[in-house]
Motif scaffolding. Structure first.
Motif, PDB file in Angstrom:
ATOM      1  N   THR A 288     -85.021  -6.475 -17.772  1.00 44.82           N
ATOM      2  CA  THR A 288     -83.810  -7.171 -17.318  1.00 44.82           C
ATOM      3  C   THR A 288     -83.779  -8.594 -17.868  1.00 44.82           C
ATOM      4  O   THR A 288     -82.736  -9.074 -18.341  1.00 44.82           O
ATOM      5  CB  THR A 288     -83.752  -7.217 -15.777  1.00 44.82           C
ATOM      6  OG1 THR A 288     -83.827  -5.884 -15.258  1.00 44.82           O
ATOM      7  CG2 THR A 288     -82.457  -7.857 -15.301  1.00 44.82           C
ATOM      8  N   LYS A 289     -84.913  -9.274 -17.808  1.00 42.16           N
ATOM      9  CA  LYS A 289     -84.988 -10.644 -18.333  1.00 42.16           C
ATOM     10  C   LYS A 289     -84.736 -10.667 -19.837  1.00 42.16           C
ATOM     11  O   LYS A 289     -84.028 -11.545 -20.344  1.00 42.16           O
ATOM     12  CB  LYS A 289     -86.357 -11.244 -18.020  1.00 42.16           C
ATOM     13  CG  LYS A 289     -86.630 -11.466 -16.537  1.00 42.16           C
ATOM     14  CD  LYS A 289     -88.019 -12.031 -16.311  1.00 42.16           C
ATOM     15  CE  LYS A 289     -88.292 -12.251 -14.830  1.00 42.16           C
ATOM     16  NZ  LYS A 289     -89.648 -12.789 -14.579  1.00 42.16           N
ATOM     17  N   GLN A 290     -85.307  -9.703 -20.547  1.00 42.60           N
ATOM     18  CA  GLN A 290     -85.128  -9.653 -21.997  1.00 42.60           C
ATOM     19  C   GLN A 290     -83.683  -9.341 -22.375  1.00 42.60           C
ATOM     20  O   GLN A 290     -83.125  -9.942 -23.300  1.00 42.60           O
ATOM     21  CB  GLN A 290     -86.069  -8.608 -22.603  1.00 42.60           C
ATOM     22  CG  GLN A 290     -87.546  -8.946 -22.476  1.00 42.60           C
ATOM     23  CD  GLN A 290     -87.908 -10.229 -23.206  1.00 42.60           C
ATOM     24  OE1 GLN A 290     -87.369 -10.515 -24.283  1.00 42.60           O
ATOM     25  NE2 GLN A 290     -88.795 -11.021 -22.627  1.00 42.60           N
TER      26      GLN A 290
ATOM     27  N   GLN B 237     -87.923  -4.971 -14.395  1.00 44.92           N
ATOM     28  CA  GLN B 237     -87.525  -6.362 -14.204  1.00 44.92           C
ATOM     29  C   GLN B 237     -87.790  -7.189 -15.460  1.00 44.92           C
ATOM     30  O   GLN B 237     -87.017  -8.090 -15.793  1.00 44.92           O
ATOM     31  CB  GLN B 237     -88.271  -6.949 -13.002  1.00 44.92           C
ATOM     32  CG  GLN B 237     -87.775  -6.390 -11.675  1.00 44.92           C
ATOM     33  CD  GLN B 237     -88.548  -6.928 -10.483  1.00 44.92           C
ATOM     34  OE1 GLN B 237     -89.763  -7.002 -10.511  1.00 44.92           O
ATOM     35  NE2 GLN B 237     -87.825  -7.297  -9.443  1.00 44.92           N
ATOM     36  N   THR B 238     -88.866  -6.873 -16.183  1.00 41.45           N
ATOM     37  CA  THR B 238     -89.149  -7.549 -17.444  1.00 41.45           C
ATOM     38  C   THR B 238     -88.057  -7.248 -18.460  1.00 41.45           C
ATOM     39  O   THR B 238     -87.581  -8.128 -19.173  1.00 41.45           O
ATOM     40  CB  THR B 238     -90.515  -7.105 -17.999  1.00 41.45           C
ATOM     41  OG1 THR B 238     -91.527  -7.405 -17.035  1.00 41.45           O
ATOM     42  CG2 THR B 238     -90.833  -7.825 -19.302  1.00 41.45           C
TER      43      THR B 238
ATOM     44  N   PHE C 149     -88.416 -11.608  -8.831  1.00 47.13           N
ATOM     45  CA  PHE C 149     -88.125 -12.170 -10.143  1.00 47.13           C
ATOM     46  C   PHE C 149     -88.705 -13.571 -10.295  1.00 47.13           C
ATOM     47  O   PHE C 149     -88.856 -14.062 -11.412  1.00 47.13           O
ATOM     48  CB  PHE C 149     -86.609 -12.218 -10.374  1.00 47.13           C
ATOM     49  CG  PHE C 149     -86.021 -10.907 -10.818  1.00 47.13           C
ATOM     50  CD1 PHE C 149     -86.033 -10.535 -12.156  1.00 47.13           C
ATOM     51  CD2 PHE C 149     -85.463 -10.043  -9.891  1.00 47.13           C
ATOM     52  CE1 PHE C 149     -85.474  -9.334 -12.569  1.00 47.13           C
ATOM     53  CE2 PHE C 149     -84.907  -8.834 -10.288  1.00 47.13           C
ATOM     54  CZ  PHE C 149     -84.915  -8.474 -11.633  1.00 47.13           C
TER      55      PHE C 149
ATOM     56  N   ASP D 220     -87.496 -17.906 -12.443  1.00 48.82           N
ATOM     57  CA  ASP D 220     -86.695 -17.700 -13.661  1.00 48.82           C
ATOM     58  C   ASP D 220     -85.888 -16.415 -13.589  1.00 48.82           C
ATOM     59  O   ASP D 220     -85.808 -15.649 -14.559  1.00 48.82           O
ATOM     60  CB  ASP D 220     -87.591 -17.695 -14.894  1.00 48.82           C
ATOM     61  CG  ASP D 220     -88.639 -16.584 -14.843  1.00 48.82           C
ATOM     62  OD1 ASP D 220     -88.945 -16.111 -13.731  1.00 48.82           O
ATOM     63  OD2 ASP D 220     -89.151 -16.203 -15.924  1.00 48.82           O
ATOM     64  N   MET D 221     -85.262 -16.164 -12.451  1.00 53.65           N
ATOM     65  CA  MET D 221     -84.461 -14.954 -12.270  1.00 53.65           C
ATOM     66  C   MET D 221     -83.252 -14.970 -13.202  1.00 53.65           C
ATOM     67  O   MET D 221     -82.496 -15.937 -13.237  1.00 53.65           O
ATOM     68  CB  MET D 221     -83.982 -14.840 -10.823  1.00 53.65           C
ATOM     69  CG  MET D 221     -83.194 -13.569 -10.534  1.00 53.65           C
ATOM     70  SD  MET D 221     -82.601 -13.503  -8.826  1.00 53.65           S
ATOM     71  CE  MET D 221     -81.366 -14.821  -8.840  1.00 53.65           C
ATOM     72  N   PRO D 222     -83.027 -13.915 -13.965  1.00 49.33           N
ATOM     73  CA  PRO D 222     -81.870 -13.860 -14.863  1.00 49.33           C
ATOM     74  C   PRO D 222     -80.597 -13.543 -14.090  1.00 49.33           C
ATOM     75  O   PRO D 222     -80.644 -13.179 -12.907  1.00 49.33           O
ATOM     76  CB  PRO D 222     -82.235 -12.719 -15.815  1.00 49.33           C
ATOM     77  CG  PRO D 222     -83.063 -11.797 -14.961  1.00 49.33           C
ATOM     78  CD  PRO D 222     -83.860 -12.700 -14.057  1.00 49.33           C
TER      79      PRO D 222
ATOM     80  N   ALA E 234     -81.036  -9.995 -20.541  1.00 48.49           N
ATOM     81  CA  ALA E 234     -80.226 -11.157 -20.173  1.00 48.49           C
ATOM     82  C   ALA E 234     -80.274 -12.230 -21.250  1.00 48.49           C
ATOM     83  O   ALA E 234     -79.265 -12.880 -21.542  1.00 48.49           O
ATOM     84  CB  ALA E 234     -80.696 -11.723 -18.840  1.00 48.49           C
ATOM     85  N   LYS E 235     -81.435 -12.415 -21.871  1.00 52.16           N
ATOM     86  CA  LYS E 235     -81.574 -13.400 -22.944  1.00 52.16           C
ATOM     87  C   LYS E 235     -80.693 -13.045 -24.137  1.00 52.16           C
ATOM     88  O   LYS E 235     -80.288 -13.917 -24.900  1.00 52.16           O
ATOM     89  CB  LYS E 235     -83.039 -13.493 -23.389  1.00 52.16           C
ATOM     90  CG  LYS E 235     -83.965 -14.128 -22.364  1.00 52.16           C
ATOM     91  CD  LYS E 235     -85.402 -14.138 -22.875  1.00 52.16           C
ATOM     92  CE  LYS E 235     -86.349 -14.740 -21.845  1.00 52.16           C
ATOM     93  NZ  LYS E 235     -87.769 -14.724 -22.309  1.00 52.16           N
TER      94      LYS E 235
END
Length: 230
Positions: free
Chosen positions: A62-64, A59-60, A88, A91-93, A66-67
């Motif tokens: 995924t956030k990276q 999940q971490t 998430f 701040d869910m991406p 998405a950025k």
């Protein structure tokens, strides 16, 4: 692409005009430097003991991703969508996932959804949590689980290459000896260790206790990685 035999020289010339292979960074300079990033066509296995933080790690990432504008597709097979999305936080991406999971998550269904997601959101990274819950009719024909898992890894690797995605899968150590052992784990500790390890581009293993220690430094945040084998 036409299915025919070509010479190595002709194919090399053809590949010169092909788009370069995409490589994605996880956001951790240490990890990206160690494995060279995640490339399309890669099969990456993230393993560890139950509750070791494997899903949190994905999940971490995924956030990276998405950025960076990298499209992600998620198959959270063992959790409901409500529970999965809730993890998430606020701040869910933005990423893609099936609205409804079938009663049997087969290879054919997974590949169909990968094709669908690539059309919808130009997906480059696919997460599967976890690999042990993929339905396989061979389970009813063959009791050799090692061979089944090797075949499962082979099909997933072919998916990654055919669809030009980086496929990141969760695996759980099943042996009580593996779970209690204090030495560094390797690809041989994953289910299906006869031929499967040759198909894995990177094996990443984690421990929950490391999440707490590394979080204090601020470098890794909630990432837990203590063993990587190419």
């Amino acid at each position: 692409m036409e299915d025919r035999i070509v010479s190595s020289k002709d194919l090399k010339e053809e590949l010169k005009n092909a788009p370069p292979q995409n490589v994605f960074n996880s956001g951790s300079q240490f990890l990206d430097r160690l494995i060279g990033g995640f490339a399309e066509g890669d099969l990456v296995i993230v393993g560890g003991k139950p509750k070791a933080g494997k899903s949190t790690l994905l999940q971490t990432w995924t956030k990276q991703f998405a950025k960076q504008g990298i499209g992600c597709l998620w198959f959270s097979i063992e959790m409901s969508n409500r529970e999965f999305l809730g993890r998430f936080g606020e701040d869910m991406p933005v990423f893609w996932l099936p609205r409804v999971m079938p009663s049997a998550t087969t290879h054919e269904w997974i590949e169909k959804k990968i094709e669908e997601a690539k059309k919808e959101g130009d997906v480059k990274v696919v997460f599967i949590d976890h690999i042990g819950m993929i339905a396989d009719e061979n389970l009813y024909k063959n009791r050799n689980f090692v061979e089944i898992m090797d075949a499962r890894l082979f099909r997933l690797k072919r998916f990654a290459l055919r669809h030009k995605v980086c496929l990141i899968c969760v695996a759980t150590f099943v042996s009580s000896v593996m779970r209690k052992r204090k030495t560094m784990p390797s690809t041989e500790d994953f289910r299906g260790c006869i031929g499967g390890e040759m198909l894995i581009d990177n094996a990443i293993t984690g421990e929950r206790r490391m999440i707490k220690e590394l979080s204090k430094t601020g470098e890794w945040k909630d990432w837990a990685v203590w063993g990587i084998e190419d």
